[in-house]
Design a protein around this motif. Structure first.
Motif, PDB file in Angstrom:
ATOM      1  N   GLY A  92      34.480  38.332  39.898  1.00  0.00           N
ATOM      2  CA  GLY A  92      35.901  38.183  40.179  1.00  0.00           C
ATOM      3  C   GLY A  92      36.383  39.160  41.248  1.00  0.00           C
ATOM      4  N   GLU A  93      37.594  38.918  41.718  1.00  0.00           N
ATOM      5  CA  GLU A  93      38.245  39.802  42.691  1.00  0.00           C
ATOM      6  C   GLU A  93      39.356  40.556  41.952  1.00  0.00           C
ATOM      7  N   ALA A  94      39.224  41.900  41.907  1.00  0.00           N
ATOM      8  CA  ALA A  94      40.151  42.717  41.116  1.00  0.00           C
ATOM      9  C   ALA A  94      41.191  43.392  41.998  1.00  0.00           C
ATOM     10  N   SER A 109      38.606  47.920  33.585  1.00  0.00           N
ATOM     11  CA  SER A 109      37.775  47.044  34.422  1.00  0.00           C
ATOM     12  C   SER A 109      37.616  45.709  33.698  1.00  0.00           C
ATOM     13  N   SER A 146      42.327  40.329  37.690  1.00  0.00           N
ATOM     14  CA  SER A 146      41.081  39.829  38.274  1.00  0.00           C
ATOM     15  C   SER A 146      41.167  38.316  38.396  1.00  0.00           C
ATOM     16  N   CYS A 188      37.327  36.560  29.454  1.00  0.00           N
ATOM     17  CA  CYS A 188      37.793  37.712  30.238  1.00  0.00           C
ATOM     18  C   CYS A 188      37.575  38.936  29.348  1.00  0.00           C
TER      19      CYS A 188
END
Length: 420
Positions: free
Chosen positions: A179-181, A167, A195, A212
């Protein structure tokens, strides 16, 4: 009676064997038969490290313990290793435990291992080995290396080859971003996670780190960092180098324009709003110098700075005074605009001479008013007579008035009263 008892015992054993044969494998890690307990534990191990499998027996009656691999090949029979894999090593063997280590674990070692106790019927317990694979070092990519203030930037962080899937969290300075994973599973049961995060930047974001952060059971303190580089238009401020107080006729004026931006301003210009700069004014880089001031120089002077992002300016309002009798404290100017005029933008020092003059004028005005009122009442004073002097208005003179007064009194002591 003996035969009957033996038949009952045989039937009971047969029923027990049938029942035990239908127990689902893996239903529990601990199996209890005739007071003997066989137990083991599941193991999670990071790829390349060592796993240990322990087969434990409680109340063992000298039954044999052996360990089988997921293909049900015998790894150890008591303290003997039939399987020719030197990575398996005996750690402990006794009547109550068979403990075996497996070094340099790989993904191919993952599966269900069997602890087996040779009883009648045999007992089994299952140890699942799970191999954890940490991701490689994360990689941050940016849509653009440099971004101008007010625009949106996009960053992507990728963690490759992990098991289970990692993750990803984002931090911009002390602020957590969302964020968009996306998760992609590869053919070898590994995962790649990406992400993406988007946000608008300001000039305050210049130099701020964006982190990150990778969360995974097989990795600690795994992160990548990138510093933002933000371009922004200049910030401009005019500083009065001379004079320190009010600007007076005959004085010199020295202004400095301080401009900071990214990139650094490539051009700084001075101008006079709605008018021309005095002909003998000298501009040297960011400085404006005017000597021998007079009132014709009054006006707004502006410093304009520009770079590739845009331009900005600051204003200074010049107001030239006569030579002072007393010199007030220099003014503090409004935000973004400086003003040389007294009394604008900040409280002034009290001038006692001015206060004395005002008081004198007020007292003089009061005195004049009293004099005018006195003259007015003097011109409009009135007279009246007592009751004894009635009829004196028709007399030609004072003596006659006394004689003609009511009552025929000719006493010279008659009273005559005046009202002033």
């Amino acid at each position: 009676m003996a035969i009957t008892g033996s038949g009952s015992l045989a039937i009971s054993l047969y029923v027990f064997v049938i029942s035990a044969s239908f127990l689902p494998k893996g239903a529990a890690e601990t199996v209890t038969v005739e007071g003997q307990n066989l137990a083991t534990d599941n193991v999670s191990v990071i790829e390349g490290e060592m796993a240990t499998i322990s087969c434990r027996v409680k109340n063992n009656d000298d039954s044999v313990i052996q360990l089988l691999n997921p293909n049900r090949q015998t790894i150890y029979f008591k303290d003997v290793r039939p399987l020719k894999d030197s990575r398996f090593q005996l750690v402990n063997f006794s009547d109550n435990e068979l403990r075996v280590s497996l070094s340099n674990v790989s993904l191919s070692d993952e599966g269900r291992y069997v602890c087996q106790l040779y009883t009648d019927p045999p007992q089994e317990a299952y140890a699942d080995i799970t191999v954890l694979v940490p991701p490689g070092s994360p990689i941050i990519e940016s849509r653009e290396d440099v971004v101008s203030e007010g625009n949106e930037t996009e960053l992507t962080c990728t963690a490759i080859g992990s098991k289970p899937a990692a993750s990803i969290r984002w931090m911009k300075g002390e602020e957590e971003l969302t964020g968009e994973a996306t998760v992609e599973e590869t053919y070898d049961r590994m995962f790649t996670v990406s992400s993406r995060v988007r946000f608008s930047v300001t000039k305050e974001d210049d130099g701020v780190p964006v982190d990150c952060i990778i969360d995974h059971p097989a990795a600690k303190d795994l992160m990548a960092q990138r510093h933002l580089e933000v371009l922004y238009k200049p910030e401009v401020k005019i500083v009065v180098t001379y004079p320190e107080g009010l600007t007076r006729e005959g004085d010199n004026l020295d202004l400095t324009c301080i401009a900071e931006g990214k990139p650094h301003p490539h051009q700084i210009n001075w101008l006079r709003v709605d008018e021309d700069v005095p002909p003998h004014a000298v501009v040297t880089g960011s400085d404006l110098y005017i000597e021998n001031l007079n009132k014709s120089y009054n006006g707004t002077y502006r410093c304009v700075a520009s770079n590739a992002v845009g331009e900005a300016y600051d204003d200074y309002i010049l107001y030239v005074y006569d030579a002072p009798t007393t010199i007030p404290t220099p003014t503090t100017n409004p935000v973004n605009t400086q003003d040389s005029r007294a009394g604008e933008g900040a409280p002034q020092k009290i001038d006692h001479a001015v206060i004395g003059g005002v008081v004198a004028v007020v007292m003089f005005a009061i005195l004049c008013a009293l004099i005018v009122l006195g003259r007015y009442f003097a011109r409009h004073k009135g007279t009246y007579f007592t009751h004894e002097a009635k009829g004196a208005d028709d007399a030609a003179d004072a003596d006659t008035a006394i004689i003609n007064a009511e009552g025929g009194h000719n006493n010279t002591d008659e009273k005559k009263e005046y009202y002033i």
